[in-house]
Motif scaffolding. Sequence first.
Motif: not given
Length: 491
Positions: A418-421, A424-425, A444-450
């Motif tokens: 999860v940290g790596a993903l 990367a996002q 940031l919200a988009d990165a979390v959602r993915v």
Amino acid sequence: MKDRPTRNPWLVLLTLCLGQCLVLLDTTIVNVAIPSMTKDLSAQVDDILWVSSAYTLAYAVLLVNAGRLGDLYGQKPLFLGGVAVFTVASAVCGLAQTPGQLIVARVVQGVGAALLTPQSLSVISKIFEPERRGVALGVWGSVVGAAAAIGPTAGGLVIAVLDWRWIFFINLPLGALVFVLSMVVVPRLPGERRHSLDWLGTGLVTVGLFMVVYGLLEGEPHGWGRVLGPATAPELMAAGVLLLVLFVFVERGRQDREPLLPFEVLRDRNFTVMSLVVWALPCSLGAMLLLIMIYLQSALGMGAFTAGLTMATAPAISVFVSPISGRLIDRFGGKYVMIAGFALFAGGIGYFAVFARADASWWSLLPGLVIFGLGMGVAAAPPGAIAMRDVDPALSGAASGLFNMSRVGGQVVGGAVVGALLEAQLAARSVGLSPQTAADRAALADAVRVTYLFPVLALVVAVLVTTAARRPATVARVRVPEPQPTGTASE
């Protein structure tokens, strides 16, 4: 003075649960302190990820040998030693002035956690009769799940009133309380037989798991290039996987010499299945808690206390649902209860993968938290109850250590993935954990959602594997009286 075997087992269970709560609260309470720690210690994203992963890595790789040590020297001395090490290390964590100091102290905390955790399941398996063991293990699992989920709420309150360092300092009185109760309440149980330690197996699994996690955490910051000497992150991870495979082959040849991985335990189908799927719970719970606290504080701009209070909806629901789960486990064996819990768990996280946007309000997130809380309450108890119910008490130390290593190993690897993903996002969107503009918050919200998609996938796989479990041989057929002292499930 020799302990009396007639001690109330439910009082012993309560004490063991308090000790495990101490460990698991500190596993998740750190998530809410990430923004404060990042600012105060001038830390980078990978530094903060290591604050969590260093703890869980040390915790995971020592669990099986800690179970063996409990068989060799007794569960009570190891439990007491673990509480003492954990409590002292907590004080050092609170006094840390650099990310490096905090990471080292968290490693020592992980050692203490590893010493005490397998002793809990081993003692429970020995002091409860088979017809009550399912309920006892269900209570333990429910309390453990609730403790892990309550962490962010408790952390938010502590940070709002005091400072992030107090999330560690509060362990001092709690640790002292658990230590004293353990001295008085927990019995000293005789070992079934003498055991030796498997140093080769320990070395292989420790180094292999470390290489996989190190590669995952350091890969993104180094562009997936060299991270340790000439080795690149993918090379390091591949070598770690090979070492873990080698570990299995080595253990196969040591079955007559006290192996770290006893194949005799693995012949119990339910134990094996649960050891495979239990990684999905801490992996998904840890991912959810990490991501939601980042999202609520950094994307929505909530304070630590408000974010923790918002998150409190899920554990509050789980506390009410867990007793029902415990009764269903004792009646039906837990397989379908667990599948239902996993499905709800995945549904709650999936809700956030769709609706966690920068312009969301807290009430629009409420349905996801409700579903997530239901899943947490239903799914927390079954794995331990199903896995340990038919295990020979003579192997309870090794089995408990192996089961918990799988559980915490899932947390370690899941947190690293999860940290790596997430890194990367964030890099792909050129945004950090402290967004300054509305556009940055949206990114940031988009990165979390993915990133939420990973724990959803993990839970779907876990549901499929759980279908291989069978009804335990000792499922209770009679109605047992209530109430029982913990107040979380009926006896």
